[in-house]
Design an enzyme around this catalytic site. Structure first.
Site, PDB file in Angstrom:
ATOM      1  N   GLU A  62     -20.342  21.652   3.952  1.00  0.00           N
ATOM      2  CA  GLU A  62     -19.595  20.791   4.871  1.00  0.00           C
ATOM      3  C   GLU A  62     -19.915  21.174   6.304  1.00  0.00           C
ATOM      4  OE1 GLU A  62     -15.480  20.086   3.781  1.00  0.00           O
ATOM      5  OE2 GLU A  62     -15.870  20.789   1.763  1.00  0.00           O
ATOM      6  N   HIS A  75      -9.712  16.171  11.980  1.00  0.00           N
ATOM      7  CA  HIS A  75     -10.805  15.866  11.056  1.00  0.00           C
ATOM      8  C   HIS A  75     -11.544  14.646  11.584  1.00  0.00           C
ATOM      9  CE1 HIS A  75     -13.051  15.091   7.428  1.00  0.00           C
ATOM     10  NE2 HIS A  75     -12.601  16.231   6.918  1.00  0.00           N
ATOM     11  N   ARG A 123     -16.322  20.546  12.856  1.00  0.00           N
ATOM     12  CA  ARG A 123     -15.391  19.417  12.937  1.00  0.00           C
ATOM     13  C   ARG A 123     -15.010  19.028  14.359  1.00  0.00           C
ATOM     14  NH1 ARG A 123     -11.333  20.757   7.918  1.00  0.00           N
ATOM     15  NH2 ARG A 123     -12.846  20.076   6.376  1.00  0.00           N
ATOM     16  N   HIS A 136      -5.574  17.219  11.229  1.00  0.00           N
ATOM     17  CA  HIS A 136      -5.839  17.653   9.855  1.00  0.00           C
ATOM     18  C   HIS A 136      -5.300  19.038   9.538  1.00  0.00           C
ATOM     19  CE1 HIS A 136      -7.815  17.658   6.012  1.00  0.00           C
ATOM     20  NE2 HIS A 136      -8.534  18.732   6.302  1.00  0.00           N
ATOM     21  N   GLU A 158      -1.007  27.639   5.274  1.00  0.00           N
ATOM     22  CA  GLU A 158      -1.172  27.020   6.591  1.00  0.00           C
ATOM     23  C   GLU A 158      -0.046  27.377   7.556  1.00  0.00           C
ATOM     24  OE1 GLU A 158      -2.597  23.012   6.309  1.00  0.00           O
ATOM     25  OE2 GLU A 158      -2.256  22.625   8.437  1.00  0.00           O
ATOM     26  N   ARG A 167     -10.761  26.368  12.429  1.00  0.00           N
ATOM     27  CA  ARG A 167     -11.047  26.634  11.017  1.00  0.00           C
ATOM     28  C   ARG A 167     -12.345  25.950  10.568  1.00  0.00           C
ATOM     29  NH1 ARG A 167      -9.851  24.083   5.840  1.00  0.00           N
ATOM     30  NH2 ARG A 167      -8.960  22.271   6.863  1.00  0.00           N
ATOM     31  N   SER A 174      -9.522  26.767   4.258  1.00  0.00           N
ATOM     32  CA  SER A 174      -8.068  26.839   4.125  1.00  0.00           C
ATOM     33  C   SER A 174      -7.667  27.180   2.693  1.00  0.00           C
ATOM     34  CB  SER A 174      -7.424  25.521   4.531  1.00  0.00           C
ATOM     35  OG  SER A 174      -6.058  25.566   4.220  1.00  0.00           O
TER      36      SER A 174
HETATM   37  C1  LIG Z   1      -6.172  15.376   2.441  1.00  0.00           C
HETATM   38  C2  LIG Z   1      -6.450  16.834   2.629  1.00  0.00           C
HETATM   39  C3  LIG Z   1      -7.594  17.380   2.094  1.00  0.00           C
HETATM   40  C4  LIG Z   1      -7.878  18.726   2.271  1.00  0.00           C
HETATM   41  N1  LIG Z   1      -9.012  19.251   1.736  1.00  0.00           N
HETATM   42  C5  LIG Z   1      -9.263  20.558   1.875  1.00  0.00           C
HETATM   43  C6  LIG Z   1     -10.420  21.143   1.284  1.00  0.00           C
HETATM   44  O1  LIG Z   1     -11.207  20.473   0.636  1.00  0.00           O
HETATM   45  N2  LIG Z   1     -10.627  22.467   1.453  1.00  0.00           N
HETATM   46  C7  LIG Z   1      -9.770  23.242   2.182  1.00  0.00           C
HETATM   47  O2  LIG Z   1      -9.981  24.436   2.294  1.00  0.00           O
HETATM   48  N3  LIG Z   1      -8.659  22.711   2.749  1.00  0.00           N
HETATM   49  C8  LIG Z   1      -8.390  21.400   2.613  1.00  0.00           C
HETATM   50  N4  LIG Z   1      -7.265  20.872   3.198  1.00  0.00           N
HETATM   51  C9  LIG Z   1      -6.314  21.760   3.865  1.00  0.00           C
HETATM   52  C10 LIG Z   1      -5.477  22.434   2.796  1.00  0.00           C
HETATM   53  O3  LIG Z   1      -5.239  21.532   1.736  1.00  0.00           O
HETATM   54  C11 LIG Z   1      -4.130  22.898   3.337  1.00  0.00           C
HETATM   55  O4  LIG Z   1      -4.331  23.682   4.478  1.00  0.00           O
HETATM   56  C12 LIG Z   1      -3.432  23.704   2.259  1.00  0.00           C
HETATM   57  O5  LIG Z   1      -3.110  22.865   1.165  1.00  0.00           O
HETATM   58  C13 LIG Z   1      -2.172  24.337   2.772  1.00  0.00           C
HETATM   59  O6  LIG Z   1      -1.563  24.950   1.667  1.00  0.00           O
HETATM   60  P1  LIG Z   1      -0.117  25.552   1.771  1.00  0.00           P
HETATM   61  O7  LIG Z   1       0.215  26.053   0.408  1.00  0.00           O
HETATM   62  O8  LIG Z   1      -0.036  26.471   2.912  1.00  0.00           O
HETATM   63  O9  LIG Z   1       0.809  24.299   2.140  1.00  0.00           O
HETATM   64  P2  LIG Z   1       1.032  22.943   1.359  1.00  0.00           P
HETATM   65  O10 LIG Z   1       0.001  22.735   0.321  1.00  0.00           O
HETATM   66  O11 LIG Z   1       1.185  21.896   2.417  1.00  0.00           O
HETATM   67  O12 LIG Z   1       2.408  23.175   0.602  1.00  0.00           O
HETATM   68  C14 LIG Z   1       3.591  23.341   1.336  1.00  0.00           C
HETATM   69  C15 LIG Z   1       4.749  23.126   0.386  1.00  0.00           C
HETATM   70  O13 LIG Z   1       5.951  23.541   1.023  1.00  0.00           O
HETATM   71  C16 LIG Z   1       6.929  22.544   0.832  1.00  0.00           C
HETATM   72  N5  LIG Z   1       7.856  22.601   1.972  1.00  0.00           N
HETATM   73  C17 LIG Z   1       7.622  22.300   3.268  1.00  0.00           C
HETATM   74  N6  LIG Z   1       8.727  22.484   4.003  1.00  0.00           N
HETATM   75  C18 LIG Z   1       9.682  22.928   3.152  1.00  0.00           C
HETATM   76  C19 LIG Z   1      11.052  23.301   3.317  1.00  0.00           C
HETATM   77  N7  LIG Z   1      11.669  23.265   4.508  1.00  0.00           N
HETATM   78  N8  LIG Z   1      11.753  23.705   2.232  1.00  0.00           N
HETATM   79  C20 LIG Z   1      11.159  23.754   1.013  1.00  0.00           C
HETATM   80  N9  LIG Z   1       9.862  23.417   0.793  1.00  0.00           N
HETATM   81  C21 LIG Z   1       9.141  23.009   1.856  1.00  0.00           C
HETATM   82  C22 LIG Z   1       6.166  21.238   0.767  1.00  0.00           C
HETATM   83  O14 LIG Z   1       6.924  20.252   0.097  1.00  0.00           O
HETATM   84  C23 LIG Z   1       4.936  21.669  -0.008  1.00  0.00           C
HETATM   85  O15 LIG Z   1       5.174  21.605  -1.383  1.00  0.00           O
HETATM   86  C24 LIG Z   1      -6.985  19.525   3.018  1.00  0.00           C
HETATM   87  C25 LIG Z   1      -5.825  18.974   3.559  1.00  0.00           C
HETATM   88  C26 LIG Z   1      -5.561  17.642   3.377  1.00  0.00           C
HETATM   89  C27 LIG Z   1      -4.308  17.058   3.975  1.00  0.00           C
END
Ligand SMILES: Cc1cc2nc3c(=O)[nH]c(=O)nc-3n(C[C@H](O)[C@H](O)[C@H](O)COP(=O)(O)OP(=O)(O)OC[C@H]3O[C@@H](n4cnc5c(N)ncnc54)[C@H](O)[C@@H]3O)c2cc1C
Length: 483
Positions: A7, A146, A204, A265, A289, A300, A305
């Site tokens: 990428e 993005h 990006r 993004h 994140e 990033r 991520s």
């Molecule tokens: C469309 C898309 C595609 C992506 N593709 C890639 C990729 O190919 N490769 C890559 O490295 N990264 C990618 N990313 C980035 C990556 O997906 C995110 O940075 C990563 O998923 C973050 O993970 P996380 O577990 O920190 O948070 P999240 O996966 O966002 O999970 C957070 C969770 O916390 C919960 N939550 C939030 N606030 C509260 C609250 N107050 N109380 C209780 N629960 C709460 C939410 O409901 C959610 O379930 C992509 C992002 C997007 C949007």
């Protein structure tokens, strides 16, 4: 073997992926494993509202969180020896984002509200400040856009049909460019080679800025991303979700270019952590994140991520489990004898309380002394409360908590009486004031702070709730005690 893709900003094919939905596949496997684990309980539709953070002898502890049970419409308090923030990013703060509706920056805001602010002196370096200076909310200005989110308004079905829940934009994965996708303006000209020598595979931020400049320069609403020159079978194999979503809007990506625009993004900033997810607050961890571990610096790299999430959560999970196993914490109700150090702290706090009472509400009183003493007592209350929460019920602690409460009541009441009478002699008001009279002892006071100091106001009537605020450390705090 595994297929490796490439990428933006990558100099080699190194990305293991699950077609074009790697994150969804990780989530599926994780949720299945967690659901099968006997020690893990799920609380669905529970929204963490605030962290419970207290300070004992200058050390800040996280004791859990207050949570809204959205289905039941009730608040619940989760008390825990260790707490992990994993609430994701904050994309919804922007009008155009690829992030889902739940990314409202909750963990970062909760930490910030509880005083995890940037240290004086401003931003930390992009590489992080090391373990010594961890746990501020840092690097919030580093927002990643993005380059290629679907511009649904230019699809045959139109914007309304293409609208996703929560106003998010559909992401056209960067791997489309990694597998040979090219960017064109609406005049059919490639513009990336003229903008950056790395062309479509520049990082990006560079590609997003080039697209923005191209759109603004030509007065166009979007640009086009074309992968139709690649073999149809290959495109459908690598990008089944992109192909299916575009097809639902009337676009065949094996034949048609995809209309795209940049969108928010990813957030590089967040709650600053060490490499084990630990923050400055004891018992509070963060990963994913929501965290700012310094790994991504100011920008990033694509696909890092999920890698960081996997690695950091594994490290933080192990550290958290070890901390929980060794924590001096047995729930709020479990009786337990004091350790020698806790017993010494209780004894010292009782002495400190006595000194404050004597200096503020002794034989001869002064308003300034009383205000100072009241502030000190408020601090003792927070510390005692934290110890009660972490130790459970214990005679010495219960007595100390009661003493601190009574001390606060005496001091507040004395501060309110602006005259001298009976057992209350105040040098600032040495005479009895007949209009004031003995009256009733009112234990319901509202002590409020101001930049000049503390002030006290008398409530119209007594009630069962004592509220007091005070200023120390990083800001105003407020606590409620049912008396
Ligand atoms: C469309 C898309 C595609 C992506 N593709 C890639 C990729 O190919 N490769 C890559 O490295 N990264 C990618 N990313 C980035 C990556 O997906 C995110 O940075 C990563 O998923 C973050 O993970 P996380 O577990 O920190 O948070 P999240 O996966 O966002 O999970 C957070 C969770 O916390 C919960 N939550 C939030 N606030 C509260 C609250 N107050 N109380 C209780 N629960 C709460 C939410 O409901 C959610 O379930 C992509 C992002 C997007 C949007």
């Amino acid at each position: 073997g595994l297929h490796l893709t490439r990428e933006g900003g990558h100099s080699a094919r190194r990305i293991v992926h699950a077609a074009d939905a790697t994150g969804a596949e990780i989530e599926r496997a994780l949720v299945a494993a967690a659901a099968a684990h006997p020690a893990i309980a799920f609380f669905q539709h529970h929204l963490a509202v605030d962290l419970l953070i207290d300070e004992v002898a200058g050390v800040r502890y996280c004791l859990g969180a207050d949570v809204l049970d959205q289905a039941g419409g009730r608040m619940a308090r989760f008390v825990a020896p260790v707490t992990m923030l994993a609430t994701g990013g904050a994309g919804q703060v922007y009008p155009n984002t690829t992030n889902p509706a739940v990314t409202t920056g909750d963990g970062i805001a909760m930490a910030y509200r509880r005083g995890l602010r940037l240290p004086p002196g401003g931003a930390l370096p992009p590489g992080g400040a090391g373990l010594g200076a961890k746990a501020a909310v840092a690097n919030m200005e580093f927002v990643q856009f993005h380059p290629t989110s679907l511009y649904a308004a230019a699809t045959p079905a139109g914007a309304d049909a293409g609208a996703l829940a929560g106003g998010r934009s559909f992401l056209i994965t960067e791997a489309v460019r990694g597998e040979g996708g090219l960017l064109y303006n609406l005049g059919g000209e490639r513009f990336m080679p003229g903008c950056d020598p790395r062309g479509e595979l520049a990082p990006r931020d560079v590609v997003a800025r080039c697209i923005q400049a191209e759109m603004e320069g030509r007065g166009e609403s979007h640009v086009l991303l074309d992968i139709s020159h690649r073999p149809r079978r290959e495109v459908l194999h690598h990008f089944p979700n992109v192909a299916a979503h575009c097809a639902s809007l009337g676009l065949d990506i094996t034949r048609d270019p995809i209309p795209v625009v940049p969108a928010q993004h990813y957030l590089c900033g967040g709650v600053q952590t060490g490499l084990l997810g630990e923050t400055r607050v004891q018992g509070l961890y963060a990963c994913g994140e929501v965290a700012c571990s310094g790994l991504h610096g100011a920008n990033r790299l694509a696909s890092n991520s999920l890698l960081e999430g996997l690695h950091a959560s594994r490290c933080a999970g192990a550290a958290l489990a070890a901390a929980a196993a060794g924590a001096d914490f047995s729930g709020p109700r479990a009786p337990r004898p004091l350790s020698p150090s806790a017993a010494a702290w209780v004894a010292a706090t009782r002495r400190q309380l006595g000194q404050l009472m004597w200096s503020g509400a002794g034989i001869v009183r002064r308003q300034a002394d009383m205000r100072r003493a009241l502030q000190g007592i408020a601090q003792l209350y927070v510390e005692t409360k934290a110890l009660v929460a972490s130790y459970g019920v214990n005679t010495e602690l219960v007595e100390l908590r009661n003493l601190v409460t009574v001390g606060e009541l005496i001091m507040s009441s004395a501060l309110q009486r602006r005259e001298s009478r009976g057992g209350h002699y105040c040098e600032d008001f040495p005479q009895a004031v007949p209009q004031v009279g003995v009256g009733r002892v009112c234990v319901c006071v509202c002590v409020y702070g101001s930049p000049q100091g503390l002030g006290v106001g008398r409530r119209a009537s007594c009630c069962g709730l004592l509220m007091f605020g005070w200023r120390f450390g990083l800001g105003w705090r407020r606590s409620r005690v049912v008396v």
